[in-house]
Design a protein around this motif. Structure first.
Motif, PDB file in Angstrom:
ATOM      1  N   MET A  29      69.154  39.652  18.616  1.00 18.24           N
ATOM      2  CA  MET A  29      68.790  41.049  18.866  1.00 18.24           C
ATOM      3  C   MET A  29      67.437  41.394  18.246  1.00 18.24           C
ATOM      4  O   MET A  29      66.698  42.220  18.774  1.00 18.24           O
ATOM      5  N   GLN A  43      71.428  42.424  28.460  1.00 20.98           N
ATOM      6  CA  GLN A  43      71.448  41.915  27.084  1.00 20.98           C
ATOM      7  C   GLN A  43      72.285  40.653  26.936  1.00 20.98           C
ATOM      8  O   GLN A  43      71.917  39.730  26.211  1.00 20.98           O
ATOM      9  N   ARG A  95      71.175  37.030  25.649  1.00 24.16           N
ATOM     10  CA  ARG A  95      71.830  36.334  24.541  1.00 24.16           C
ATOM     11  C   ARG A  95      72.219  34.917  24.952  1.00 24.16           C
ATOM     12  O   ARG A  95      72.008  33.957  24.222  1.00 24.16           O
TER      13      ARG A  95
END
Lengths: 76, 376
Positions: B272, B327, B331
């Motif tokens: 992140m 996201q 990841r």
């Protein structure tokens, strides 16, 4: 380990350790063991690959104070 | 019999000019698969030298008669032997690559990126064999070195030739793929050595902590190096904005890929951070900034003049890693199916922390292979 012959290839640069190993191996009978000492950093991967391509068996290897030691059993 | 040598500089020119070359790589198959000299118009044959000790007749018909043949090995010894054998076999256009892959790994090609305002200049040092990029910012008698390799003489000599004094040395982060020459250059020249403190928790030497918002001036004409905290590849990763025009991204953003977050062992924690740096912090910067990364992965990332550089705006359009909206998908990309880790990366990190001090020969071995700091 019952070593038939010991080869001192310390201080030699590639390709000499393998050239000498190959020559020394020729004088052995199948099943006999050659012990090799070398200081060239490339010796480990090269000897491993060479033994495999020649049908020999790398039994053991270790590093002792900057010297690489190999035990290779001659193939049939 | 003597055999003609081909220097790494000559090989490099062939790569940069997209010339043809036939490379006979006499290292093991594994070594060749892992890492080789790549050129747009290069062709290859890989046969280990130990399979050629009894003669080269067997491969003679696989080699071109009319083209240049360069034989390459790890350090230049075996390639010379094989090249000699080929000459005896009647091949005339045969060369042995001097110093082999060791020399290839260590060769640095300095390329001028551009002039800076007030007579300064910015140079990129392309470590073509390993894909590492380092920089020298020069202004009014002073120089700063960024992300230097362990071939410190090259920078020191270069500065001497320009008649400038190295006053500041930076690492954008604690490197895991190559041994930094930063500390050595600083010791040798009396320069200040800057490191981001979040990456320097375990280092055993003195350094000056580099923090977000710090400004360092090179020369008296105010070439400004502005630190921008940009974590993700490592916790401390810091980018630099030089002369309001250039963005040195370290191992966070490359031309055709982005940094991987796992080399310091915390991939899940840093995903992140990486996303925020790429998708928020960099987004707030001017699209006109020229991105200068610390690595390239493929030769396609080189511009025609030999530099590795592109506008930030262009990367936001074209770099896949900057264009993943989801996201979870992001990841996944940066934590799964990662390329193998760089050779000896743990030992390299420990060396860069000052915890271990391997000799030159060992350092060379540790750096064998490509850099592998990116995900694509």
């Amino acid at each position: 380990m019952n070593v038939a012959k010991t080869l001192d290839a310390t201080g030699l640069a590639c390709p000499m350790p393998i050239v000498k190993t190959k020559k020394a191996m020729k004088e052995l009978e199948a099943g006999e063991i050659l012990e090799i000492h070398a200081t060239d950093q490339g010796a480990k991967s090269d000897l491993t690959a060479w033994a495999k391509s020649g049908g020999h068996e790398l039994l053991q290897n270790e590093e002792d104070n900057g010297v690489f030691k190999f035990w290779i059993k001659k193939g049939e | 019999m003597t055999v003609k040598n081909m220097t790494i500089k000559e090989v490099t020119n062939k790569v940069l000019n997209n010339e043809e070359l036939f490379l006979l790589d006499v290292r093991t198959e594994d070594a060749h698969q892992d890492w080789k000299i790549e050129g747009e118009n290069f062709s290859y044959l890989n046969v280990p030298y130990f399979d050629l000790l009894d003669g080269v007749e067997e491969i003679a018909d696989q080699l071109p008669k009319e083209k240049e043949i360069a034989v390459v090995c790890a350090k230049g010894g075996s390639s010379q032997m094989v090249a000699e054998m080929l000459v005896e076999e009647g091949f005339e256009n045969v060369y042995s690559v001097e110093g082999g892959m060791k020399a290839w790994s260590e060769h640095l090609e300095p390329v001028k990126v551009n002039d800076l305002k007030d007579g300064g200049a910015l140079y990129q040092f392309v470590r073509i064999g390993k894909g590492c990029l380092s920089y020298m910012v020069v202004s009014n008698g002073e120089a700063a070195v960024i992300d230097s390799t362990r071939m410190t003489d090259v920078y020191v000599e270069f500065a001497k030739e320009l008649g400038v004094k190295i006053t500041n040395v930076f690492d954008t982060h604690l490197h895991a793929d190559h041994i930094s020459g930063g500390r050595k250059i600083a010791e040798q020249t009396g320069a200040v050595y800057w490191l981001p403190p979040e990456d320097a928790g375990e280092v055993t030497f003195d350094y000056k902590p580099l923090r977000d918002g710090d400004h360092v001036t090179v020369g008296s004409t105010n070439i400004d190096i502005h630190a921008l905290y940009s974590p993700g590849h490592t916790k401390g990763s810091t980018s630099f904005i030089v002369d309001d025009q250039y963005l040195m991204t370290g191992d966070i953003l490359f031309i055709d890929s982005i940094g991987r977050p796992d080399l310091a062992g915390k991939a899940d924690d840093w995903v992140m951070d990486l996303r925020e740096t790429l998708y928020t912090r960099y987004k707030e910067l001017s699209d006109e900034l020229i991105v200068l990364p610390a690595h390239f992965m493929i030769m396609d990332e080189l511009n025609e003049d030999g530099t590795v550089a592109a506008k930030l705006g262009t990367l936001f359009e074209k770099n896949h890693g900057l264009n993943i909206d989801d996201q979870d998908e992001f990841r996944k990309m940066v934590t799964e199916n990662l390329p193998p880790q760089p050779n000896a990366y743990q030992e390299i990190r420990e060396t860069n922390m000052g915890k271990i001090s391997p000799d030159n020969e060992d350092q060379r071995e540790m750096e064998i292979g490509p850099n592998r700091c990116a995900v694509r």
